[in-house]
Scaffold this motif. Structure first.
Motif: not given
Length: 164
Positions: A93, A96-97, A120, A122-123
């Protein structure tokens, strides 16, 4: 945990991590290793972030350009890998963020990903039906527009993604 851009000294550790993280997949991590190696060799690895925990590479997230007719500055996310012992602790996480924020700061139009829809989402990734990738099931191919919500069509990744 320190999220940073890879250095040349990290390449062997990243290869080992990809092998370890994808050990149970069909290619035992060799496919992901070849993708990253080819992106590097061709100068197409736009952003490679690593999660460094006490000097150990615990995770990696790779971003590379994708081609979409009529659109520019779009990127693909993948592969993403986290060492088995570090999974479930927010490493992926965080990578990716950080990568998405860096792409957006650099003026990227958007990013696509082929992966688990619930993870994905959640992003901010979703499938609006406007972008397609080969024969991928639509729900697994998702996009996140930073400043180009109008991109439409077929997405083409670097050649290494179709060479197994």
């Amino acid at each position: 945990m320190w999220i940073r851009t890879e250095t040349q000294d990290d390449h062997a550790a990243i290869r080992a991590l990809l092998g370890e993280a994808f050990a149970d997949s069909d290619g035992k991590g060799r496919i992901e290793q070849r993708i990253v190696d080819a992106l590097r060799e061709d100068g197409e690895l736009s952003l490679c972030l690593v999660a460094d925990i006490d000097g150990r590479i615990a995770g990696v997230a790779v971003f590379s350009p994708v081609a979409i007719d009529g659109a520019q500055s779009w990127y693909g996310l993948g592969p993403v890998a986290v060492a088995p012992r570090d999974q479930g602790h927010g490493v992926g996480t965080a990578l990716i963020r950080a990568g998405l924020a860096e792409l957006a700061d650099q003026g990227a139009a958007g990013c696509v990903v082929l992966g688990e829809p619930q993870y994905y989402a959640r992003f901010g990734f979703n499938n609006d039906g406007e972008l397609r990738y080969a024969d991928a099931p639509p729900q697994y191919f998702q996009s996140l527009a930073f400043n180009d919500a109008g991109a439409k069509g077929d997405v083409r990744y670097h050649r290494s993604f179709s060479t197994h």
